[in-house]
Design an enzyme around this catalytic site. Sequence first.
Site, PDB file in Angstrom:
ATOM      1  N   GLY A   1      -5.794  -4.350   6.862  1.00 28.03           N
ATOM      2  CA  GLY A   1      -7.209  -3.519   6.553  1.00 28.03           C
ATOM      3  C   GLY A   1      -8.237  -3.882   7.329  1.00 28.03           C
ATOM      4  O   GLY A   1      -9.115  -2.979   7.756  1.00 28.03           O
TER       5      GLY A   1
ATOM      6  N   ARG B   1     -11.861  -9.514  -2.579  1.00 29.86           N
ATOM      7  CA  ARG B   1     -11.475  -8.963  -1.321  1.00 29.86           C
ATOM      8  C   ARG B   1     -11.349  -7.467  -1.356  1.00 29.86           C
ATOM      9  O   ARG B   1     -10.544  -7.160  -2.145  1.00 29.86           O
ATOM     10  CB  ARG B   1     -10.385  -9.664  -0.676  1.00 29.86           C
ATOM     11  CG  ARG B   1     -10.163  -9.082   0.912  1.00 29.86           C
ATOM     12  CD  ARG B   1      -8.625  -8.486   0.874  1.00 29.86           C
ATOM     13  NE  ARG B   1      -8.663  -7.745   2.463  1.00 29.86           N
ATOM     14  CZ  ARG B   1      -7.775  -6.949   2.400  1.00 29.86           C
ATOM     15  NH1 ARG B   1      -7.313  -6.211   1.543  1.00 29.86           N
ATOM     16  NH2 ARG B   1      -7.698  -6.573   3.864  1.00 29.86           N
ATOM     17  N   ILE B   2     -11.891  -6.852  -0.504  1.00 31.82           N
ATOM     18  CA  ILE B   2     -11.808  -5.233  -0.529  1.00 31.82           C
ATOM     19  C   ILE B   2     -11.289  -4.841   0.752  1.00 31.82           C
ATOM     20  O   ILE B   2     -11.748  -5.247   1.963  1.00 31.82           O
ATOM     21  CB  ILE B   2     -13.344  -4.691  -0.826  1.00 31.82           C
ATOM     22  CG1 ILE B   2     -13.699  -4.806  -2.214  1.00 31.82           C
ATOM     23  CG2 ILE B   2     -13.152  -3.073  -0.321  1.00 31.82           C
ATOM     24  CD1 ILE B   2     -14.797  -4.307  -2.489  1.00 31.82           C
TER      25      ILE B   2
ATOM     26  N   THR C   1       0.927  -1.307   0.119  1.00 29.72           N
ATOM     27  CA  THR C   1       0.006  -0.044   0.000  1.00 29.72           C
ATOM     28  C   THR C   1       1.000   1.252   0.000  1.00 29.72           C
ATOM     29  O   THR C   1       1.912   1.395   0.662  1.00 29.72           O
ATOM     30  CB  THR C   1      -0.731   0.085   1.102  1.00 29.72           C
ATOM     31  OG1 THR C   1      -1.728  -1.021   1.420  1.00 29.72           O
ATOM     32  CG2 THR C   1      -1.776   1.086   1.360  1.00 29.72           C
TER      33      THR C   1
ATOM     34  N   ASP D   1      -9.079  -1.827   3.508  1.00 29.68           N
ATOM     35  CA  ASP D   1      -9.411  -0.442   3.963  1.00 29.68           C
ATOM     36  C   ASP D   1      -9.024   0.685   2.788  1.00 29.68           C
ATOM     37  O   ASP D   1      -9.579   1.874   2.999  1.00 29.68           O
ATOM     38  CB  ASP D   1      -8.441  -0.227   5.272  1.00 29.68           C
ATOM     39  CG  ASP D   1      -7.092  -0.243   4.968  1.00 29.68           C
ATOM     40  OD1 ASP D   1      -6.474  -1.358   4.550  1.00 29.68           O
ATOM     41  OD2 ASP D   1      -6.385   0.843   4.852  1.00 29.68           O
TER      42      ASP D   1
ATOM     43  N   THR E   1      -2.275   2.412   6.354  1.00 29.87           N
ATOM     44  CA  THR E   1      -1.969   1.123   5.704  1.00 29.87           C
ATOM     45  C   THR E   1      -1.492   0.050   6.840  1.00 29.87           C
ATOM     46  O   THR E   1      -1.471   0.544   8.141  1.00 29.87           O
ATOM     47  CB  THR E   1      -0.370   1.232   5.164  1.00 29.87           C
ATOM     48  OG1 THR E   1       0.161   0.209   4.681  1.00 29.87           O
ATOM     49  CG2 THR E   1       0.467   2.044   5.994  1.00 29.87           C
TER      50      THR E   1
END
Lengths: 196, 131
Positions: free
Chosen positions: B54, B29-30, B1, B32, B51
């Site tokens: 998540g 998958r999602i 990230t 943060d 970061t």
Amino acid sequence: MARWAITIHGGAGVDPKLPEQSQEEAKRVLARCLQIGVDALRAGSSALDVVEAVVRELETDPFFNSGRGSALTRRGTVEMEASIMDGRGRRCGAVSGVSTVKNPVSLARRVMENSPHSYLAFEGAEEFARDQGLETVDNSYFITEDNIGMLKLAKEANTILFDYRIPDTCSALAGADNHKNGMVMNGLPISIYAPE
Amino acid sequence: TVGCAVVDSNGFCAAATSTGGLMNKMTGRIGDSPLIGSGTYACDLCAVSCTGEGEAIIRSTLARDVAAVMEYKGLALQEAVDFCVKERLDEGFAGLIAVSKTGEVAYGFNCTGMFRGCATEDGFMEVGIWE
């Protein structure tokens, strides 16, 4: 006049054994991207333009986990996500599940500025990117040899990695008596995570 | 990230975050990073990019919390960052960077290291990894 300031990150959770050479490479990339932001701020650019330009540069460099150099799904593919927010009016845009857009952060900004929504995902986000004329590339562009190796290690350790640590061999925790066939996330048995 | 938080010469703040997510993650998958208020937040007071794990960042709405404790508890930027990293993450590991409209920079993390860099108009510039 206010005083400008900028801060950037390339991810948290660094392998304590990260080789010196990789540490120096990381600092070089960070310093280069930071300078891009400083030069733009000195030239009077807006905060929104600067965050987009700097994150684009970080996405393009394969060293960090975004854009080119992204982490891989269990299928060995790349699914990227990004968001941007303008403190002025608290406008925002976000995308998830994009796999061909070269710079996801720019697509997030288009969502904010050129769509009636604040978040688009997967096929809808890809379609919007094409409508907006954003640069798209084959998914293979984002996949690096290093990450193919990391995915192999993660699979052998039956773990999901949130950071840059190299997975130890089958983590002792993986044998812990937890459901989901001993799957481990972030080095801990996945059973401790409330369902997402 | 990766992420960036900026305040410009007009005192306006902005933040952006971008990621490939987790190595060996499930497809679909999602995390943060795309969630406004969790991985990214900006208002007239500050701008934040997070970061790390998540799931922990989502549950704690970490980025918005930094702005909220500045707004409601009157904390300064670094105090707000330290408070949120220390009090809001439960067992999660994460890091964040932030700027304030008055030109301050701050960061915090509770895991081993965070790749980061910061610079201010008065000439301060730093790039770092470890504590």
